[in-house]
Motif scaffolding. Structure first.
Motif, PDB file in Angstrom:
ATOM      1  N   ARG A  17      64.871  -9.832  91.794  1.00  0.00           N
ATOM      2  CA  ARG A  17      65.956 -10.734  92.575  1.00  0.00           C
ATOM      3  C   ARG A  17      66.994 -10.115  92.999  1.00  0.00           C
ATOM      4  O   ARG A  17      67.571 -10.718  94.239  1.00  0.00           O
ATOM      5  N   ASP A  18      67.561  -9.057  92.589  1.00  0.00           N
ATOM      6  CA  ASP A  18      68.833  -8.014  93.155  1.00  0.00           C
ATOM      7  C   ASP A  18      68.514  -6.998  94.396  1.00  0.00           C
ATOM      8  O   ASP A  18      69.470  -6.926  94.749  1.00  0.00           O
ATOM      9  N   GLY A  19      67.070  -6.969  93.894  1.00  0.00           N
ATOM     10  CA  GLY A  19      67.092  -5.222  94.982  1.00  0.00           C
ATOM     11  C   GLY A  19      65.587  -4.718  94.806  1.00  0.00           C
ATOM     12  O   GLY A  19      65.098  -5.269  93.786  1.00  0.00           O
ATOM     13  N   TRP A  20      65.749  -3.713  95.284  1.00  0.00           N
ATOM     14  CA  TRP A  20      64.764  -3.227  94.671  1.00  0.00           C
ATOM     15  C   TRP A  20      64.862  -1.064  94.664  1.00  0.00           C
ATOM     16  O   TRP A  20      65.052  -0.993  95.352  1.00  0.00           O
TER      17      TRP A  20
ATOM     18  N   TRP B 263      60.341 -13.084  93.969  1.00  0.00           N
ATOM     19  CA  TRP B 263      61.683 -12.461  94.654  1.00  0.00           C
ATOM     20  C   TRP B 263      60.875 -11.284  94.945  1.00  0.00           C
ATOM     21  O   TRP B 263      60.371 -10.751  94.756  1.00  0.00           O
TER      22      TRP B 263
ATOM     23  N   ASN C 129      65.394  -8.684  97.979  1.00  0.00           N
ATOM     24  CA  ASN C 129      66.327  -8.770  99.523  1.00  0.00           C
ATOM     25  C   ASN C 129      64.833  -8.251 100.615  1.00  0.00           C
ATOM     26  O   ASN C 129      66.036  -7.687 101.772  1.00  0.00           O
ATOM     27  N   GLY C 130      64.105  -8.232 100.488  1.00  0.00           N
ATOM     28  CA  GLY C 130      63.274  -8.005 101.512  1.00  0.00           C
ATOM     29  C   GLY C 130      62.923  -6.305 101.788  1.00  0.00           C
ATOM     30  O   GLY C 130      61.956  -5.796 102.196  1.00  0.00           O
ATOM     31  N   ASN C 131      63.400  -5.235 100.878  1.00  0.00           N
ATOM     32  CA  ASN C 131      62.865  -4.354 100.604  1.00  0.00           C
ATOM     33  C   ASN C 131      61.813  -3.630  99.656  1.00  0.00           C
ATOM     34  O   ASN C 131      61.557  -3.209  99.565  1.00  0.00           O
TER      35      ASN C 131
ATOM     36  N   LYS D 230      63.941 -19.505  92.881  1.00  0.00           N
ATOM     37  CA  LYS D 230      64.721 -19.947  93.821  1.00  0.00           C
ATOM     38  C   LYS D 230      64.776 -20.934  94.109  1.00  0.00           C
ATOM     39  O   LYS D 230      64.417 -21.938  93.407  1.00  0.00           O
TER      40      LYS D 230
END
Length: 224
Positions: free
Chosen positions: A195-198, A127, A130-132, A72
Motif C-alpha cells: 500500500r505504501d511502497g515496495w 496495492w 505506488n507503482g514500484n 482502495k
C-alpha cells in the motif's frame, strides 16, 4: 452509450466492516461480432457483473480487508468487451476483454472468463507499491487469487516451474502459494505492505527468510 449495449448493476458487497456499494457496468461494444455474440449467449452481461461482485468479495477475503479503510476507494468497475489483441487488460477501474479471444477460445468460455475476471478484478483492488513493485509480483498475486479460487486453467505449468520468483503469472502464483505455507496469510500481508511502497525485504519481514532463500526452498520442494 446505447442501452442495448450496456448493463449497469449496483451490488452491495458485504464485509465485516460494513457495506460497500460497488457499481458494475458491463458493456459489449462489439455485440454483432462472433466474440460479442458468444459473450452474450454463453457468459451474459448480468452474469458477468455478478462474477465481478463475487470476485470482489473473494479478493477482500483473500487480502483480509475487513473494512473500507483497508481497501482502495473504488465505487465503480466497468467491463468492456471489445476488439483487441491478447486476452484482457485493466487500467484503473476499467477492464477490457478481447472479443477475439472469446470467439476463439476452445472450451467452457464461462469458466474461462470467470477466471480471467478474478485475475483482472485483483488488479482493480490490489496495492502495487505506488507503482514500484515488480510487475511479475503484481501479475503473480492476480494469478494467485485465480489459483486460490480454484479457477486455474489446465494449460498452466505445474507448480515448481519457472526460472525466477518474479517470472510472473502462474509461476509466481505457485511460489506465493508456497510462501503462504511458510507464513499463513503471506499474500494478504504482502498486499498490505504494498500500500505504501515496495521493498524486497518485505519477504523477510513476513517470513524471516529472504526471497532468494524462499525461492531456493520452493524449487527444492519440487526437485528443481
Amino acid at each position: 452509450m446505447a442501452a442495448a449495449k450496456c448493463i449497469a448493476i449496483i451490488l452491495l458487497a458485504m464485509a465485516v466492516g460494513g457495506t460497500h456499494a460497488v457499481d458494475y457496468v458491463v458493456t459489449n461494444s462489439v455485440e454483432s461480432s462472433d466474440g460479442g455474440k458468444r459473450f452474450d449467449n454463453e457468459v451474459g452481461r448480468a452474469n458477468a457483473a455478478q462474477i465481478m461482485d463475487a470476485a470482489t468479495q473473494f479478493i477482500w477475503q483473500t487480502f483480509a480487508q475487513q473494512s473500507s479503510a483497508d481497501r482502495k476507494n473504488v465505487q465503480s468497475v466497468t467491463l468492456i468487451v471489445e476488439s483487441m489483441s491478447g486476452v484482457a487488460g485493466t487500467s484503473n477501474d476499467q477492464i477490457h476483454l478481447s472479443a477475439e479471444y472469446v470467439a476463439s477460445y476452445q472450451g467452457d468460455i464461462k469458466n474461462e472468463i470467470t477466471g480471467v475476471l478474478y485475475h483482472e478484478m485483483t488488479h482493480v483492488w490490489q496495492w502495487n507499491g505506488n507503482g514500484n513493485a515488480p510487475s511479475g509480483l503484481i501479475e503473480g498475486i492476480a494469478d494467485y487469487v485465480r489459483l486460490t479460487a480454484n479457477l486455474a486453467p489446465s494449460t498452466w505449468p505445474n507448480a515448481g516451474s519457472g526460472n525466477k520468483w518474479d517470472d510472473g503469472y502462474s509461476v509466481t502464483a505457485y511460489f506465493l502459494q508456497y510462501c503462504d505455507t511458510v507464513t499463513s496469510g503471506f499474500v494478504a500481508q504482502m498486499n498490505s505492505k504494498l500500500r505504501d511502497g515496495w521493498d524486497l525485504g518485505f519477504f523477510s519481514d513476513i517470513t524471516g527468510k529472504s526471497v532468494d532463500e524462499l525461492w531456493s526452498d520452493y524449487k527444492a520442494k519440487y526437485g528443481n
